[in-house]
Write an enzyme that holds these catalytic residues in place. Sequence first.
Site, mmCIF file in Angstrom:
data_model
loop_
_atom_site.group_PDB
_atom_site.id
_atom_site.type_symbol
_atom_site.label_atom_id
_atom_site.label_comp_id
_atom_site.label_asym_id
_atom_site.label_seq_id
_atom_site.Cartn_x
_atom_site.Cartn_y
_atom_site.Cartn_z
ATOM 1 N N HIS A 40 -15.957 -2.335 -13.581
ATOM 2 C CA HIS A 40 -15.918 -0.875 -13.590
ATOM 3 C C HIS A 40 -17.291 -0.301 -13.212
ATOM 4 O O HIS A 40 -18.246 -0.444 -13.953
ATOM 5 C CB HIS A 40 -15.527 -0.432 -15.005
ATOM 6 C CG HIS A 40 -15.407 1.039 -15.198
ATOM 7 N ND1 HIS A 40 -16.242 1.755 -16.025
ATOM 8 C CD2 HIS A 40 -14.536 1.931 -14.671
ATOM 9 C CE1 HIS A 40 -15.886 3.023 -16.015
ATOM 10 N NE2 HIS A 40 -14.855 3.160 -15.205
ATOM 11 N N HIS A 82 -19.827 8.284 -9.241
ATOM 12 C CA HIS A 82 -18.678 8.569 -10.108
ATOM 13 C C HIS A 82 -18.297 10.035 -10.152
ATOM 14 O O HIS A 82 -17.125 10.387 -10.180
ATOM 15 C CB HIS A 82 -18.947 8.080 -11.538
ATOM 16 C CG HIS A 82 -17.810 8.386 -12.459
ATOM 17 N ND1 HIS A 82 -17.768 9.508 -13.264
ATOM 18 C CD2 HIS A 82 -16.644 7.733 -12.669
ATOM 19 C CE1 HIS A 82 -16.632 9.516 -13.941
ATOM 20 N NE2 HIS A 82 -15.933 8.457 -13.606
#
Length: 348
Positions: A40, A82
């Site tokens: 991740h 992100h």
Amino acid sequence: MAACMAPTTAGTPAGAQTAPPGSPTARTANDRRRPVVIAHRGASGHLPEHTLAAIALAHAMGADYLEQDVVLTRDGHPIVLHDIHLDRVTNVRQVFPDRHRSDGRYYAADFTLDQVRRLRVHERVQGDGGQPVFPERFPAQPALFSIPTLVEEIQMIQSLNRTTGREAGIYVEIKNPAWHRQQGHDLTAIILATLDKFGYTRRQDLCYVQCFDAQELRRVRSELHSDLKLILLIGQDDRDAPPERRSWSSEGLRQVATYADGVGPDLQLLVESAEGPAVRPSPLVAEAQRLGLEVHPYTFRADALPNFANSYDELLQIYLGELGVDGLFTDFPDRTVRYLQSLAAPAR
Ligand code: CA
């Protein structure tokens, strides 16, 4: 540039599923493969998220897939970041103090790639006071890193695949496509063109495309005619959505199965009861797998455990052992790979 390779001995990615879109097939016990470990934002438990260093470490730790969140710069370059904002992970405030919008935030879409390249990346901090989100992780200072473009990140991964002989895949998230459209950009088309250039075009390639926007994923399949594996992300708020809009209801999942290959739900959606020690599973995993959908929940963090798990290994045991998910997003690929290896090791 080498094209994306077929799966090799380094794990057996679940991506080898053969069901074409719109025709989900029942999954049998023989279809179960080793769950895939998705790093991740790279090995973000150990290095600042989405840096090439975090990607290299995740690759070395044996992750099957490395995740990219992708947004665009003002001049339309896809970068790996992100948020649509720059201010939680870079020194943008110091370098461009006047370039925020009226909400005080600094948007990647307002900066050219050349300007983004002048920024330094640090560990994620909170908005109020700049305290680290995860205090035990990599120090927020010094800021040693930079924001990679999607092209650079793919080049990095394909180069590591070559030098190590181990094929890691990519797992690309289309971030806020509707918002990008409002800024005048077709983020999805730009991402797909980049993937195509680097050999990621077919279902059997080591590449997933993920998005929270179901409409956009439908578009990827029907209008943009992509054959890549698609994962619909499902947030916690889906639990509170009206029944007809819930992606994880039986009817919702049946719809998802007409265009996607799997779902990426918040891990909390997979348990009915969040009170330990006994965990009651929600029907999501069984329903999804019955429809031929893979289930890749997020986010598994050794330093932010849900209240029903006493340790990271116990958390993995619940999801991989009891719930039987097909893969998971983790900030700690090392500990997850190690856990799976311990299961595979012959008993003495
Ligand atoms: Ca993501």
